[in-house]
Motif scaffolding. Structure first.
Motif, PDB file in Angstrom:
ATOM      1  N   UNK A   1      27.758  11.403  38.998  1.00 52.37           N
ATOM      2  CA  UNK A   1      27.836   9.999  39.409  1.00 52.37           C
ATOM      3  C   UNK A   1      28.747   9.215  38.474  1.00 52.37           C
ATOM      4  N   UNK A   2      28.706   9.539  37.181  1.00 49.58           N
ATOM      5  CA  UNK A   2      29.573   8.881  36.202  1.00 49.58           C
ATOM      6  C   UNK A   2      31.040   9.240  36.482  1.00 49.58           C
TER       7      UNK A   2
ATOM      8  N   UNK B   1      23.851   4.356  37.539  1.00 48.13           N
ATOM      9  CA  UNK B   1      22.657   3.727  36.966  1.00 48.13           C
ATOM     10  C   UNK B   1      21.411   4.102  37.759  1.00 48.13           C
ATOM     11  N   UNK B   2      21.539   4.128  39.074  1.00 45.94           N
ATOM     12  CA  UNK B   2      20.419   4.509  39.939  1.00 45.94           C
ATOM     13  C   UNK B   2      20.009   5.956  39.685  1.00 45.94           C
ATOM     14  N   UNK B   3      21.016   6.814  39.601  1.00 46.68           N
ATOM     15  CA  UNK B   3      20.764   8.241  39.357  1.00 46.68           C
ATOM     16  C   UNK B   3      20.162   8.440  37.973  1.00 46.68           C
TER      17      UNK B   3
ATOM     18  N   UNK C   1      23.816   9.684  28.026  1.00 46.05           N
ATOM     19  CA  UNK C   1      24.073   9.337  29.423  1.00 46.05           C
ATOM     20  C   UNK C   1      24.167   7.818  29.575  1.00 46.05           C
ATOM     21  N   UNK C   2      23.254   7.100  28.927  1.00 46.14           N
ATOM     22  CA  UNK C   2      23.253   5.644  29.000  1.00 46.14           C
ATOM     23  C   UNK C   2      24.553   5.071  28.427  1.00 46.14           C
TER      24      UNK C   2
ATOM     25  N   UNK D   1      29.886   2.587  29.322  1.00 45.00           N
ATOM     26  CA  UNK D   1      31.329   2.617  29.088  1.00 45.00           C
ATOM     27  C   UNK D   1      32.137   2.467  30.384  1.00 45.00           C
ATOM     28  N   UNK D   2      31.487   2.666  31.538  1.00 43.12           N
ATOM     29  CA  UNK D   2      32.193   2.509  32.812  1.00 43.12           C
ATOM     30  C   UNK D   2      32.610   1.048  32.987  1.00 43.12           C
ATOM     31  N   UNK D   3      33.733   0.854  33.625  1.00 43.28           N
ATOM     32  CA  UNK D   3      34.277  -0.500  33.804  1.00 43.28           C
ATOM     33  C   UNK D   3      33.343  -1.419  34.576  1.00 43.28           C
TER      34      UNK D   3
END
Length: 75
Positions: A26-27, A36-38, A67-68, A73-75
């Motif tokens: 997902x990332x 975030x849901x996953x 993982x968090x 770090x995702x935009x």
């Protein structure tokens, strides 16, 4: 009895790895909401397996933290 326990532990460890892979996938797509849901679902799995002492609690904590961090770090 030992063999049954070994198989159960192996199954749980496999479930843990699968949960982590789902979050990483997902990332990789770059969708922060989906990741975030996953992550939320995977966190429960990780905690459950850690509580049963299949993996050490620090290992579980480190995995969740990384993982968090990746999701953040995702935009």
């Amino acid at each position: 009895q030992a063999e049954e326990t070994r198989q159960r532990n192996a199954s749980l460890k496999s479930a843990l790895r699968t949960a982590v892979k789902k979050v990483k996938k997902a990332i990789a797509t770059g969708d922060k909401a989906a990741a975030a849901t996953q992550f939320q679902a995977s966190q429960a799995v990780i905690d459950r397996i850690s509580d049963k002492r299949i993996v050490h609690k620090n290992t579980a904590s480190r995995t969740k933290s990384r993982l968090a961090q990746a999701i953040k770090a995702l935009a």
